[in-house]
Every structure is written in C-alpha cells, then in structure tokens.
Design a protein around this motif. Structure first.
Motif, PDB file in Angstrom:
ATOM      1  N   VAL A   1      -1.588   5.090  -1.447  1.00 42.76           N
ATOM      2  CA  VAL A   1      -2.867   5.715  -1.139  1.00 42.76           C
ATOM      3  C   VAL A   1      -3.746   5.709  -2.388  1.00 42.76           C
ATOM      4  O   VAL A   1      -3.380   6.275  -3.420  1.00 42.76           O
ATOM      5  N   LYS A   2      -4.895   5.055  -2.294  1.00 41.50           N
ATOM      6  CA  LYS A   2      -5.813   4.935  -3.426  1.00 41.50           C
ATOM      7  C   LYS A   2      -7.059   5.763  -3.167  1.00 41.50           C
ATOM      8  O   LYS A   2      -7.680   5.677  -2.108  1.00 41.50           O
ATOM      9  N   LEU A   3      -7.439   6.562  -4.148  1.00 45.84           N
ATOM     10  CA  LEU A   3      -8.600   7.444  -4.029  1.00 45.84           C
ATOM     11  C   LEU A   3      -9.874   6.765  -4.543  1.00 45.84           C
ATOM     12  O   LEU A   3      -9.837   6.035  -5.530  1.00 45.84           O
ATOM     13  N   HIS A   4     -10.981   7.052  -3.851  1.00 49.97           N
ATOM     14  CA  HIS A   4     -12.285   6.522  -4.261  1.00 49.97           C
ATOM     15  C   HIS A   4     -13.308   7.651  -4.189  1.00 49.97           C
ATOM     16  O   HIS A   4     -13.505   8.247  -3.130  1.00 49.97           O
ATOM     17  N   GLU A   5     -13.969   7.925  -5.306  1.00 50.93           N
ATOM     18  CA  GLU A   5     -15.071   8.883  -5.304  1.00 50.93           C
ATOM     19  C   GLU A   5     -16.332   8.122  -4.921  1.00 50.93           C
ATOM     20  O   GLU A   5     -16.847   7.314  -5.703  1.00 50.93           O
ATOM     21  N   SER A   6     -16.807   8.348  -3.703  1.00 48.54           N
ATOM     22  CA  SER A   6     -17.893   7.515  -3.185  1.00 48.54           C
ATOM     23  C   SER A   6     -18.611   8.222  -2.041  1.00 48.54           C
ATOM     24  O   SER A   6     -18.015   8.988  -1.281  1.00 48.54           O
ATOM     25  N   ASP A   7     -19.913   7.947  -1.918  1.00 45.54           N
ATOM     26  CA  ASP A   7     -20.709   8.386  -0.780  1.00 45.54           C
ATOM     27  C   ASP A   7     -20.494   7.364   0.333  1.00 45.54           C
ATOM     28  O   ASP A   7     -21.071   6.274   0.305  1.00 45.54           O
ATOM     29  N   VAL A   8     -19.636   7.682   1.282  1.00 44.53           N
ATOM     30  CA  VAL A   8     -19.151   6.749   2.298  1.00 44.53           C
ATOM     31  C   VAL A   8     -18.614   5.512   1.566  1.00 44.53           C
ATOM     32  O   VAL A   8     -17.764   5.659   0.690  1.00 44.53           O
ATOM     33  N   PHE A   9     -19.118   4.310   1.828  1.00 41.23           N
ATOM     34  CA  PHE A   9     -18.538   3.118   1.193  1.00 41.23           C
ATOM     35  C   PHE A   9     -19.321   2.627  -0.026  1.00 41.23           C
ATOM     36  O   PHE A   9     -19.039   1.537  -0.542  1.00 41.23           O
ATOM     37  N   ASP A  10     -20.301   3.394  -0.501  1.00 38.40           N
ATOM     38  CA  ASP A  10     -21.170   2.914  -1.571  1.00 38.40           C
ATOM     39  C   ASP A  10     -20.403   2.386  -2.774  1.00 38.40           C
ATOM     40  O   ASP A  10     -20.775   1.362  -3.367  1.00 38.40           O
ATOM     41  N   ALA A  11     -19.348   3.071  -3.197  1.00 29.55           N
ATOM     42  CA  ALA A  11     -18.611   2.703  -4.409  1.00 29.55           C
ATOM     43  C   ALA A  11     -17.194   2.221  -4.112  1.00 29.55           C
ATOM     44  O   ALA A  11     -16.336   2.230  -4.994  1.00 29.55           O
ATOM     45  N   VAL A  12     -16.963   1.775  -2.885  1.00 26.30           N
ATOM     46  CA  VAL A  12     -15.639   1.289  -2.495  1.00 26.30           C
ATOM     47  C   VAL A  12     -15.660  -0.236  -2.477  1.00 26.30           C
ATOM     48  O   VAL A  12     -16.553  -0.836  -1.864  1.00 26.30           O
ATOM     49  N   PRO A  13     -14.705  -0.897  -3.152  1.00 24.98           N
ATOM     50  CA  PRO A  13     -14.666  -2.364  -3.129  1.00 24.98           C
ATOM     51  C   PRO A  13     -14.636  -2.916  -1.712  1.00 24.98           C
ATOM     52  O   PRO A  13     -14.123  -2.274  -0.790  1.00 24.98           O
ATOM     53  N   LYS A  14     -15.204  -4.109  -1.551  1.00 28.52           N
ATOM     54  CA  LYS A  14     -15.272  -4.724  -0.222  1.00 28.52           C
ATOM     55  C   LYS A  14     -13.871  -5.054   0.283  1.00 28.52           C
ATOM     56  O   LYS A  14     -13.143  -5.840  -0.327  1.00 28.52           O
ATOM     57  N   VAL A  15     -13.508  -4.432   1.386  1.00 25.96           N
ATOM     58  CA  VAL A  15     -12.211  -4.644   2.020  1.00 25.96           C
ATOM     59  C   VAL A  15     -12.430  -4.658   3.520  1.00 25.96           C
ATOM     60  O   VAL A  15     -13.287  -3.934   4.033  1.00 25.96           O
ATOM     61  N   LYS A  16     -11.650  -5.460   4.233  1.00 18.29           N
ATOM     62  CA  LYS A  16     -11.675  -5.451   5.691  1.00 18.29           C
ATOM     63  C   LYS A  16     -10.507  -4.590   6.175  1.00 18.29           C
ATOM     64  O   LYS A  16      -9.353  -4.855   5.849  1.00 18.29           O
ATOM     65  N   TYR A  17     -10.836  -3.584   6.968  1.00 15.53           N
ATOM     66  CA  TYR A  17      -9.830  -2.621   7.412  1.00 15.53           C
ATOM     67  C   TYR A  17      -9.416  -2.854   8.862  1.00 15.53           C
ATOM     68  O   TYR A  17     -10.222  -3.260   9.696  1.00 15.53           O
ATOM     69  N   ASP A  18      -8.153  -2.553   9.147  1.00 13.59           N
ATOM     70  CA  ASP A  18      -7.689  -2.520  10.533  1.00 13.59           C
ATOM     71  C   ASP A  18      -8.170  -1.241  11.219  1.00 13.59           C
ATOM     72  O   ASP A  18      -8.478  -1.251  12.408  1.00 13.59           O
ATOM     73  N   VAL A  19      -8.204  -0.164  10.464  1.00 13.30           N
ATOM     74  CA  VAL A  19      -8.616   1.135  10.997  1.00 13.30           C
ATOM     75  C   VAL A  19      -9.513   1.844   9.985  1.00 13.30           C
ATOM     76  O   VAL A  19      -9.151   1.960   8.811  1.00 13.30           O
ATOM     77  N   ILE A  20     -10.674   2.284  10.434  1.00 12.71           N
ATOM     78  CA  ILE A  20     -11.511   3.198   9.662  1.00 12.71           C
ATOM     79  C   ILE A  20     -11.520   4.516  10.431  1.00 12.71           C
ATOM     80  O   ILE A  20     -11.854   4.554  11.619  1.00 12.71           O
ATOM     81  N   LEU A  21     -11.161   5.566   9.754  1.00  9.23           N
ATOM     82  CA  LEU A  21     -11.070   6.895  10.380  1.00  9.23           C
ATOM     83  C   LEU A  21     -11.902   7.875   9.572  1.00  9.23           C
ATOM     84  O   LEU A  21     -11.943   7.797   8.351  1.00  9.23           O
TER      85      LEU A  21
END
Length: 295
Positions: free
Chosen positions: A177-197
C-alpha cells in the motif's frame, strides 16, 4: 442508588445517554452498544466478554475511570472512537484520532460481497486505488481482498496520511500500500487501475454546519463536499476517466446524494449497488461508459 456492578453502570450510562441526547452513528447506532463498548474498553475487558461480566463489581479506581470516560463522551461530546483511539470495519481494527474521520462505510459489505462480479478476473487484479483514504481503512480492505494487487491510498490531508501510515504498518502492508498526498489524482503518477474506489467528502456545506457536536469533532475537510456536496465527486469523475483499465470500474459512496447524482450524471447511467439496509448509496461506473462521457 449508586451503581455497583458493571451491569449497573451500563444501565446508568444508557440513562445518561438518553438524558443528554448525544448523537450516535460514528461507532454504534444505539446507546446500549456504544456504552457497553466504552465500559469494556475503559476497564480493559475483552469486547467478547461473557454476559456474566455484567455482575462484576467495580473498584473505586475503576469507578473514577468510568466517570471520567462518561463525562468526556456525554458532556464534552467527544466521539467514542476518539476516546478509545480505535475503530472497526468488520473484523479489522484501525487506529484513529481527531486527525481523521471515524471509519464507517458501506464498502465493508460491497468489497467482499459484490465487487468481484464486476471484474473479469478478480484473482488477477493488479492495481487498485482508494481516493480520499482518510485513516487508510478502505485501502487496507482492498489490500486484504486483492492479496496480489498493489494499492494506492490518496488523501489531500497530511494529517490523514500520517494516520493512514500507522494503520498500513499495523496491518503489515507497507510493501503493497503506497500513500500519496494529493488532491484527487493531481499528484499521483499515471497508472491504469482495475478498481478506483472512493468514499469522498459529500455532505453539502450547509448540512455540515448543522451536524451534531460529535461530528464537528471530525475534520471538516473529510465531510464537506462543497455547496451541493458534489465538488470532489465531479473532479474524481473527470480524472478517473483516464485512470481505468478497459475492464476497470469506479465505485463512489455518496450518502444521500443519489438523486443529485442521477440528475447531473444521467449520461453515465449510474448503477447503484444494493446494501443490506436499503440505502443503496454506492454507485458503480464501468470504464467504457466513463470514457464515452462528455462531462
């Protein structure tokens, strides 16, 4: 007559709960369950204690501890979970304090009971994300449910990230489990997810203003979804469009906003997941429909 046994103190506590009119729902939905939980925790007794424990007489020191706990809960309106520094989702225990909203979510029943049916190969799920993770509880539920998947946990609050880090460590999931301090996906590296919850802030601001005192003890930013409650949800929908695998799904818990969601996002043909109590407040959107959306 002064209470003597644990059973006496439970009755006494329930009477005080009724008299003070405290708000429930953050830990338990009725005074009996919350009062018993707090009494057992205050006395360091197991939560699964035999009913015979109610006959146990309290010592003078224990009575002082119980009185102090009841005063903090009933007079100061401190939520029970902040008094005990813990909250539960099903079998899983989480550390909580005033830096995070107290975990409570219909995803507790939806993740294990309904999510897999929407995925072509649940056992092969590789990457999932919990947006607005708070204490990290839903990210941890996802990690337990998909034992081979990488899990991202996203929150804008650095305080929440700190609490989530404690829970991830306690559940021995720091490698997955990797933590990201971000406003929704603004600061999250581009990844394709199977599930977004996501269980985002969805209460309209005016409603937040009127919440009982217990809920004002929770971080406002974890509750307030803007004027109509949809601010974060709108951003999540826009950003999730390019973040899902072709077979992926987005699930959002929205409280009482079902009608507003169906009206504003009618083109997405939202599917509302069934919940045991009939609230049906979690919607599911498949990747193809989200990509075709013109919003």
């Amino acid at each position: 007559m002064r209470p003597v046994t644990l059973g006496d103190w439970l009755k006494h506590a329930m009477a005080r709960y009724k008299k003070t009119g405290v708000a429930l729902g953050q830990v338990a939905t009725n005074a009996h369950d919350e009062a018993l939980y707090l009494l057992l925790r205050t006395l360091a007794l197991p939560l699964d204690s035999d009913p015979s424990v109610l006959k146990r007489k309290l010592t003078a020191a224990e009575i002082m501890a119980v009185e102090n706990m009841l005063q903090r809960r009933l007079d100061k309106r401190i939520p029970a979970a902040y008094l005990t520094r813990e909250a539960f989702l099903g079998e899983y225990r989480f550390y909580v304090d005033e830096r995070v909203i107290i975990p409570r979510s219909y995803f507790l029943e939806i993740i294990p009971q309904q999510l897999d049916a929407w995925l072509p190969a649940p056992a092969k799920v590789k990457h999932v994300v919990d947006v607005c993770t708070g204490s990290g509880c839903l990210a941890i539920l996802l990690a337990h449910h998909f034992p081979k998947a990488k899990v991202d946990a996203v929150d804008l609050s650095p305080d929440a990230i700190d609490v989530a880090r404690i829970n991830i460590k306690n559940h021995k999931l720091t490698r997955r489990v990797k933590l990201h301090e971000s406003d929704v996906f603004d600061a999250v590296p581009k990844v394709k997810y199977d599930v977004i919850l996501s269980n985002p802030p969805y209460e309209p601001s005016a409603h937040c203003d009127k919440l009982p005192a217990e809920f004002h003890n929770e971080p406002r930013m974890a509750l307030d979804g803007g004027k109509d409650g949809l601010d974060i949800i709108r951003k999540l929908l826009r950003q999730a469009r390019d973040r899902l695998q072709p077979h992926g799904v987005l699930l959002i818990e929205v409280g009482g906003l079902q009608r507003a969601m169906d009206k504003e996002f009618a083109a997405l043909d939202l599917y509302w997941m069934h919940t045991a109590d009939g609230s049906n407040c979690v919607c599911l959107i498949q990747a193809g429909r989200l990509r075709a959306w013109k919003g």
